[in-house]
Scaffold this active site. Structure first.
Site, PDB file in Angstrom:
ATOM      1  N   TYR A   9       0.780  -1.170  -0.070  1.00 28.50           N
ATOM      2  CA  TYR A   9       0.235  -0.088   0.136  1.00 28.50           C
ATOM      3  C   TYR A   9       0.963   1.130   0.129  1.00 28.50           C
ATOM      4  O   TYR A   9       1.829   1.321   0.806  1.00 28.50           O
ATOM      5  CB  TYR A   9      -0.798  -0.011   1.341  1.00 28.50           C
ATOM      6  N   LYS A  20       8.696   5.993  -5.200  1.00 30.41           N
ATOM      7  CA  LYS A  20       9.442   5.217  -4.583  1.00 30.41           C
ATOM      8  C   LYS A  20       8.885   3.499  -4.958  1.00 30.41           C
ATOM      9  O   LYS A  20       9.552   2.551  -5.067  1.00 30.41           O
ATOM     10  CB  LYS A  20       9.586   5.138  -3.153  1.00 30.41           C
ATOM     11  N   ARG A  66      -7.029   1.397  -4.672  1.00 26.09           N
ATOM     12  CA  ARG A  66      -7.859   1.044  -3.697  1.00 26.09           C
ATOM     13  C   ARG A  66      -8.964   2.315  -3.215  1.00 26.09           C
ATOM     14  O   ARG A  66      -8.571   3.346  -3.125  1.00 26.09           O
ATOM     15  CB  ARG A  66      -7.272   0.703  -2.280  1.00 26.09           C
ATOM     16  N   GLU A 129     -13.187  -7.863   5.872  1.00 27.31           N
ATOM     17  CA  GLU A 129     -12.784  -7.288   7.165  1.00 27.31           C
ATOM     18  C   GLU A 129     -13.774  -6.777   8.240  1.00 27.31           C
ATOM     19  O   GLU A 129     -13.661  -5.965   9.144  1.00 27.31           O
ATOM     20  CB  GLU A 129     -12.066  -5.945   7.001  1.00 27.31           C
ATOM     21  N   ASP A 156      -9.322  -4.110  10.943  1.00 25.06           N
ATOM     22  CA  ASP A 156     -10.609  -3.525  10.908  1.00 25.06           C
ATOM     23  C   ASP A 156     -11.544  -4.809  11.380  1.00 25.06           C
ATOM     24  O   ASP A 156     -12.698  -4.427  12.115  1.00 25.06           O
ATOM     25  CB  ASP A 156     -11.132  -3.374   9.458  1.00 25.06           C
ATOM     26  N   ILE A 222       2.994  -2.603   3.939  1.00 28.86           N
ATOM     27  CA  ILE A 222       3.071  -1.020   4.166  1.00 28.86           C
ATOM     28  C   ILE A 222       4.547  -0.261   4.087  1.00 28.86           C
ATOM     29  O   ILE A 222       4.608   0.966   4.127  1.00 28.86           O
ATOM     30  CB  ILE A 222       2.342  -0.882   5.469  1.00 28.86           C
ATOM     31  N   HIS A 223       5.435  -1.101   3.990  1.00 29.13           N
ATOM     32  CA  HIS A 223       6.818  -0.498   3.850  1.00 29.13           C
ATOM     33  C   HIS A 223       7.655  -1.075   2.959  1.00 29.13           C
ATOM     34  O   HIS A 223       7.625  -2.578   3.101  1.00 29.13           O
ATOM     35  CB  HIS A 223       7.327  -0.374   5.660  1.00 29.13           C
ATOM     36  N   ASP A 270       1.555 -40.620   0.380  1.00 34.98           N
ATOM     37  CA  ASP A 270       0.345 -41.055  -0.258  1.00 34.98           C
ATOM     38  C   ASP A 270      -0.059 -39.597  -0.888  1.00 34.98           C
ATOM     39  O   ASP A 270       0.535 -38.850  -1.091  1.00 34.98           O
ATOM     40  CB  ASP A 270      -0.632 -41.768   0.601  1.00 34.98           C
TER      41      ASP A 270
HETATM   42  N1  COA Z   1       5.275   3.086  -0.081  1.00 37.41           N
HETATM   43  C1  COA Z   1       6.170   3.602  -0.580  1.00 37.41           C
HETATM   44  N2  COA Z   1       7.225   4.196  -0.183  1.00 37.41           N
HETATM   45  C2  COA Z   1       7.500   4.268   1.319  1.00 37.41           C
HETATM   46  C3  COA Z   1       6.248   3.654   1.992  1.00 37.41           C
HETATM   47  C4  COA Z   1       5.129   2.988   1.179  1.00 37.41           C
HETATM   48  N3  COA Z   1       4.245   2.353   1.798  1.00 37.41           N
HETATM   49  N4  COA Z   1       6.685   3.691   3.272  1.00 37.41           N
HETATM   50  C5  COA Z   1       7.624   4.584   3.479  1.00 37.41           C
HETATM   51  N5  COA Z   1       8.024   4.796   2.232  1.00 37.41           N
HETATM   52  C6  COA Z   1       9.301   5.372   1.975  1.00 37.41           C
HETATM   53  C7  COA Z   1       9.447   6.789   2.550  1.00 37.41           C
HETATM   54  O1  COA Z   1       8.942   7.898   1.979  1.00 37.41           O
HETATM   55  C8  COA Z   1      10.993   6.803   2.878  1.00 37.41           C
HETATM   56  O2  COA Z   1      11.562   7.347   1.710  1.00 37.41           O
HETATM   57  P1  COA Z   1      12.792   8.411   1.437  1.00 37.41           P
HETATM   58  O3  COA Z   1      13.964   7.589   2.126  1.00 37.41           O
HETATM   59  O4  COA Z   1      12.968   8.796   0.185  1.00 37.41           O
HETATM   60  O5  COA Z   1      12.369   9.613   2.315  1.00 37.41           O
HETATM   61  C9  COA Z   1      11.417   5.540   3.299  1.00 37.41           C
HETATM   62  O6  COA Z   1      10.594   4.602   2.324  1.00 37.41           O
HETATM   63  C10 COA Z   1      11.593   5.200   4.437  1.00 37.41           C
HETATM   64  O7  COA Z   1      10.490   5.248   5.291  1.00 37.41           O
HETATM   65  P2  COA Z   1      10.284   5.419   6.888  1.00 37.41           P
HETATM   66  O8  COA Z   1      11.068   6.856   7.001  1.00 37.41           O
HETATM   67  O9  COA Z   1      10.823   4.412   7.355  1.00 37.41           O
HETATM   68  O10 COA Z   1       8.906   5.782   7.137  1.00 37.41           O
HETATM   69  P3  COA Z   1       7.933   6.955   6.990  1.00 37.41           P
HETATM   70  O11 COA Z   1       8.032   7.582   8.544  1.00 37.41           O
HETATM   71  O12 COA Z   1       8.201   7.660   6.076  1.00 37.41           O
HETATM   72  O13 COA Z   1       6.358   6.072   6.682  1.00 37.41           O
HETATM   73  C11 COA Z   1       4.437   5.143   7.250  1.00 37.41           C
HETATM   74  C12 COA Z   1       5.853   5.124   7.635  1.00 37.41           C
HETATM   75  C13 COA Z   1       3.873   4.043   8.129  1.00 37.41           C
HETATM   76  C14 COA Z   1       3.727   6.307   6.982  1.00 37.41           C
HETATM   77  C15 COA Z   1       4.547   4.711   5.622  1.00 37.41           C
HETATM   78  O14 COA Z   1       5.425   3.384   5.825  1.00 37.41           O
HETATM   79  C16 COA Z   1       3.281   4.376   4.872  1.00 37.41           C
HETATM   80  O15 COA Z   1       2.785   5.490   4.436  1.00 37.41           O
HETATM   81  N6  COA Z   1       2.755   3.174   4.994  1.00 37.41           N
HETATM   82  C17 COA Z   1       1.572   2.729   4.136  1.00 37.41           C
HETATM   83  C18 COA Z   1       0.456   3.141   5.052  1.00 37.41           C
HETATM   84  C19 COA Z   1      -0.859   2.894   4.331  1.00 37.41           C
HETATM   85  O16 COA Z   1      -1.095   2.892   3.024  1.00 37.41           O
HETATM   86  N7  COA Z   1      -1.813   2.382   4.984  1.00 37.41           N
HETATM   87  C20 COA Z   1      -3.155   1.897   4.589  1.00 37.41           C
HETATM   88  C21 COA Z   1      -3.115   0.602   4.294  1.00 37.41           C
HETATM   89  S1  COA Z   1      -3.011  -0.452   5.619  1.00 37.41           S
HETATM   90 MG    MG Z   2      -9.151  -1.981   6.386  1.00 37.55          MG
END
Ligand code: COA
Ligand code: MG
Length: 290
Positions: A9, A20, A66, A129, A156, A222-223, A270
């Site tokens: 996500y 990214k 989504r 969910e 959820d 998510i990361h 088997d």
């Molecule tokens: N997609 C793309 N890139 C992401 C990412 C994601 N889901 N999560 C982090 N990154 C990027 C950041 O922008 C950062 O990039 P940079 O180094 O170029 O600045 C790098 O990866 C490292 O990220 P980090 O600093 O460890 O985390 P953060 O504090 O920027 O973000 C969250 C943390 C949780 C906010 C982030 O991971 C996120 O938005 N996740 C998805 C959340 C989501 O969509 N939730 C709904 C579905 S469950």
């Molecule tokens: Mg949900």
């Protein structure tokens, strides 16, 4: 069906994260307009998703969007603003019944016809969910020909039933297991829960392995840190592939010799054990290893 080992996500209103996400090699990138986007940022999210899908090369990653839940009053604009950028699929959250899936499917059908795109080219994935969705799984799983996968939304679900989230996860075990069962029965993929602590790689690996052992085809993430461990967990190792091939060959020889069950390395083999070995090879094939 294509491999969906990791479904990442990315908040739709954050263009730098979208850039990214496009280059991380995840099987699926899901550009979010729902809970990852604040209520006052939905318009920005639709616009940047549309722009991103039209201009960024996502390589081999599947391009999913989504939308907000059917009935939220955001879903129609989510669809009309992002379908023109031709996503590979639409993820529908908080699905409670089959009609919601069919409603989205019909809108996509009209859009595909209007554009002259191949009928059924855009797939659907439903997030299960809620308690009601778990009860309605049979009709949801068989709701529409576009549907290719069910996703389990554990957080959820826990909120819906008033459970307490624990590390062991017994509070979601029934729902998690039920989703795999219904998905399999209707030839759909099942995509497992998110692991929220993106600094805990060992915890992620354990959770991904459990999902794989339960029969899930992949996991939501998510990361960026989570792409490699999750895709690895859902890809059979060289050793597992070699064992599966050896087992099937040995089984075939014993069948030809008129023996249904036999011993291999001290264990009884088997037909059901052979079926599991075939599933290992299916996973390997989907991951491009065979
Ligand atoms: N997609 C793309 N890139 C992401 C990412 C994601 N889901 N999560 C982090 N990154 C990027 C950041 O922008 C950062 O990039 P940079 O180094 O170029 O600045 C790098 O990866 C490292 O990220 P980090 O600093 O460890 O985390 P953060 O504090 O920027 O973000 C969250 C943390 C949780 C906010 C982030 O991971 C996120 O938005 N996740 C998805 C959340 C989501 O969509 N939730 C709904 C579905 S469950
Ligand atoms: Mg949900």
């Amino acid at each position: 069906m294509r491999a969906r080992r990791a479904l990442l996500y990315t908040p739709g209103d954050d263009p730098s994260k979208i850039h990214k996400a496009a280059h991380l090699g995840a099987d699926c990138v899901c550009l979010d307009m729902e809970d990852g986007v604040a209520a006052n940022r939905k318009i920005e999210a639709r616009a940047s998703i549309r722009e991103a899908l039209l201009t960024i090369d996502f390589g081999k990653s599947e391009r999913l969007v989504r939308i907000n839940p059917v009935g939220s009053r955001l879903e129609s604009l989510d669809l009309s603003e992002t379908l023109p950028s031709r996503p590979d699929g639409v993820v529908i959250p908080k699905v409670d019944n089959a009609e919601q899936v069919r409603w989205v499917s019909e809108i996509i059908t009209e859009y595909e016809h209007a554009q002259g795109w191949p009928d059924g080219g855009i797939c659907l994935i439903a997030i299960v969910e809620s308690a009601r969705a778990i009860i309605n799984l049979l009709s949801i799983a068989s709701s529409d020909r576009r549907l290719q996968a069910l996703i389990f939304g554990a957080e959820d679900f826990v909120g819906d039933v008033g459970a307490t989230r624990t590390r062991a996860g017994w509070e979601v075990f029934y729902a998690r297991s039920r989703i795999v069962t219904y998905a399999t029965a209707y030839n759909l993929q099942a995509i497992d829960q998110v692991f929220l602590d993106f600094h805990d790689t060992q915890g992620l690996q354990e959770d991904a392995n459990l999902g794989m052992q339960m029969g899930f085809s992949g996991k939501q993430i998510i990361h960026p840190n989570q792409v490699a461990p999750v895709q690895e967990a859902f890809t059979p190792s060289d050793e597992a592939i070699a064992n599966a091939i050896h087992l099937i060959e040995t089984y075939t020889r014993h069948q030809e010799a008129g023996q249904g069950a036999f011993g291999l390395d001290g264990k009884m083999i088997d037909a059901p054990i052979v079926k599991s070995a075939q599933r290992v090879l299916d996973r390997a094939r989907a991951a491009g290893k065979l």
